[in-house]
Design a protein around this motif. Structure first.
Motif, PDB file in Angstrom:
ATOM      1  N   TRP A 132      98.973  49.112  71.286  1.00  0.00           N
ATOM      2  CA  TRP A 132      99.818  48.702  70.171  1.00  0.00           C
ATOM      3  C   TRP A 132     101.218  48.430  70.668  1.00  0.00           C
ATOM      4  O   TRP A 132     101.766  49.172  71.465  1.00  0.00           O
ATOM      5  N   CYS A 153     104.985  47.182  68.901  1.00  0.00           N
ATOM      6  CA  CYS A 153     105.616  46.858  67.625  1.00  0.00           C
ATOM      7  C   CYS A 153     107.134  46.911  67.751  1.00  0.00           C
ATOM      8  O   CYS A 153     107.678  47.515  68.661  1.00  0.00           O
ATOM      9  N   VAL A 190      97.095  53.663  69.456  1.00  0.00           N
ATOM     10  CA  VAL A 190      96.815  54.225  68.142  1.00  0.00           C
ATOM     11  C   VAL A 190      96.233  55.627  68.321  1.00  0.00           C
ATOM     12  O   VAL A 190      95.282  55.822  69.078  1.00  0.00           O
ATOM     13  N   THR A 212     105.935  50.851  72.256  1.00  0.00           N
ATOM     14  CA  THR A 212     104.586  50.473  72.623  1.00  0.00           C
ATOM     15  C   THR A 212     103.800  51.742  72.913  1.00  0.00           C
ATOM     16  O   THR A 212     104.364  52.745  73.327  1.00  0.00           O
ATOM     17  N   ILE A 246     101.125  55.758  66.207  1.00  0.00           N
ATOM     18  CA  ILE A 246     100.876  55.511  67.611  1.00  0.00           C
ATOM     19  C   ILE A 246     101.445  56.638  68.460  1.00  0.00           C
ATOM     20  O   ILE A 246     102.436  57.276  68.093  1.00  0.00           O
TER      21      ILE A 246
END
Length: 90
Positions: free
Chosen positions: A87, A89, A73, A70, A36
């Motif tokens: 995204w 995570c 991608v 954050t 990302i």
């Protein structure tokens, strides 16, 4: 390609002044992973313990911090996610 990214790097445990913003090689994702382009990140309690030297022998240095992030991608070798897919995570 010699692409680079900016990262917060901890070379050795210690005071907050041991955190450095530096350019490092842009990583290639491992099988089953995506990469990302980070838009925001945070340093959590675990990383505070790493910085303070409480993480134990399993932690190696230098270490890139910011595991809660954050972004979007920017590379998915599997093709599962579209480039630009949001995204988040941790």
């Amino acid at each position: 390609m010699n692409q680079k990214m900016r990262a917060v790097v901890l070379d050795t445990p210690g005071p907050v002044t041991n955190l450095r913003l530096q350019e490092i090689p842009l990583p290639e994702p491992q099988p089953g992973w995506v990469r990302i382009q980070v838009k925001a990140f945070g340093l959590n309690r675990s990383e505070l313990h790493t910085r303070l030297g409480f993480a134990g022998d399993a932690v190696t240095f230098p270490r890139v911090l910011g595991i809660e992030a954050t972004g979007v991608v920017d590379l998915d070798p599997s093709g599962t996610f579209e480039l630009g897919h949001a995204w988040c995570c941790s």
